[in-house]
Design an enzyme around this catalytic site. Structure first.
Site, short mmCIF file in Angstrom:
data_model
loop_
_atom_site.label_atom_id
_atom_site.label_comp_id
_atom_site.label_asym_id
_atom_site.label_seq_id
_atom_site.Cartn_x
_atom_site.Cartn_y
_atom_site.Cartn_z
N HIS A 17 -5.25 -9.18 -21.20
CA HIS A 17 -5.34 -10.22 -20.18
C HIS A 17 -5.14 -9.61 -18.78
CE1 HIS A 17 -3.70 -13.20 -23.41
NE2 HIS A 17 -4.96 -13.45 -23.26
N LYS A 41 -2.30 -25.26 -30.92
CA LYS A 41 -1.46 -24.09 -31.20
C LYS A 41 0.02 -24.43 -30.96
CE LYS A 41 -5.03 -20.81 -29.80
NZ LYS A 41 -5.44 -19.76 -28.85
N ARG A 90 -13.99 -9.84 -26.09
CA ARG A 90 -13.64 -8.61 -26.80
C ARG A 90 -14.70 -8.21 -27.81
NH1 ARG A 90 -8.12 -11.26 -28.52
NH2 ARG A 90 -9.74 -12.79 -28.85
O1 PNS Z 1 -6.41 -18.35 -24.56
P1 PNS Z 1 -7.18 -19.33 -25.39
O2 PNS Z 1 -6.24 -20.12 -26.24
O3 PNS Z 1 -8.31 -18.70 -26.15
O4 PNS Z 1 -7.86 -20.37 -24.36
C1 PNS Z 1 -8.65 -21.46 -24.81
C2 PNS Z 1 -8.73 -22.52 -23.72
C3 PNS Z 1 -7.34 -22.91 -23.28
C4 PNS Z 1 -9.48 -21.97 -22.52
C5 PNS Z 1 -9.49 -23.75 -24.28
O5 PNS Z 1 -8.86 -24.16 -25.46
C6 PNS Z 1 -9.50 -24.92 -23.31
O6 PNS Z 1 -10.24 -24.90 -22.34
N1 PNS Z 1 -8.65 -25.93 -23.55
C7 PNS Z 1 -8.52 -27.07 -22.66
C8 PNS Z 1 -9.07 -28.35 -23.29
C9 PNS Z 1 -10.55 -28.44 -23.03
O7 PNS Z 1 -11.02 -28.52 -21.91
N2 PNS Z 1 -11.32 -28.43 -24.13
C10 PNS Z 1 -12.77 -28.46 -24.07
C11 PNS Z 1 -13.31 -27.04 -23.98
S1 PNS Z 1 -15.05 -27.04 -23.95
#
Ligand code: PNS
Length: 160
Positions: A17, A41, A90
Site C-alpha cells: 500500500h 470484513k 497485484r
Molecule cells: O482494501 P479493500 O478491502 O480491497 O477495498 C475494497 C473497497 C473498500 C474499495 C470496496 O469494498 C468499496 O469501495 N467499499 C465501499 C462500498 C461500495 O461503494 N461498494 C460498491 C463498490 S462498486
C-alpha cells in the site's frame, strides 16, 4: 487542482500500500488516503487505529492527507470533488474484482471522475493485508511486509 483518492480497508497498511500511495502522490496535486469500513470484513484494527498508523507513516509527505468514511465509495468521491480514484493491482485475480468495481463505480461517479490503476512493485506483488494477518496470527514473521511499527501493533493485538 487534481485531487485523487486512494481507498481501501488498510487492515493493516502494508508496504505494498505504501509503495502505491507514494507513487500516486507524485501524480496528483493532492492524495487522500481513505480508510473505509467494509461490513463484509471483521477488522483487526479499528478505523481510528488504521487512520492513526497511516498518518504517522505518511507525516513527511506534504500532499497526502488521511481520512475515513463509511458507506458508498461513490458518494464520498462525488461529494468531495475528487478527480480520480486510485487502486493498486497485484495480479490477474485483482483485475477481475477491480474491473467490476470500476465499471460499477463508473455508473455512480459524477462525470469525469476516473478509476486509475497502478501496478504493484514486484517486491510487493504477493503481499496482502489478509495474508499478513494470517502469518502474524500464527506467530510468523512479517518483517519487510508491513512497517515495523505495524508489525509490533499486530503482535500486540494477537497477544491480547
Ligand atoms: O482494501 P479493500 O478491502 O480491497 O477495498 C475494497 C473497497 C473498500 C474499495 C470496496 O469494498 C468499496 O469501495 N467499499 C465501499 C462500498 C461500495 O461503494 N461498494 C460498491 C463498490 S462498486
Amino acid at each position: 487542482m487534481s485531487k485523487a483518492l486512494y481507498t481501501g480497508s488498510f487492515d493493516p497498511v502494508t508496504n505494498g500500500h505504501l509503495d502505491i500511495i507514494k507513487r500516486a502522490a507524485k501524480l496528483f496535486d493532492h492524495l487522500v488516503v481513505g480508510v473505509i469500513e467494509n461490513p463484509q470484513k471483521t477488522p483487526l484494527f479499528t478505523s481510528a487505529e488504521r487512520v492513526e498508523m497511516l498518518e504517522e507513516l505518511l507525516k513527511d509527505v506534504d500532499n497526502i492527507s488521511v481520512d475515513s468514511f463509511e458507506g458508498l465509495l461513490a458518494d464520498y468521491v462525488n461529494e468531495n470533488n475528487f478527480t480520480a480514484v486510485v487502486r493498486g493491482l497485484r495480479a490477474i485475480t485483482d483485475f477481475e474484482y477491480e474491473i467490476s468495481m470500476a465499471q460499477m463505480n463508473a455508473q455512480l461517479f459524477n462525470q469525469g471522475i476516473e478509476s486509475i490503476f497502478l501496478m504493484t512493485s514486484p517486491a510487493n506483488s504477493f503481499v496482502s493485508s489478509s495474508m499478513v494477518k494470517e502469518v502474524v496470527s500464527l506467530g510468523g514473521n512479517a518483517a519487510g511486509l508491513v512497517p515495523d511499527c505495524v508489525f509490533l501493533k499486530m503482535k500486540e493485538k494477537y497477544k491480547s
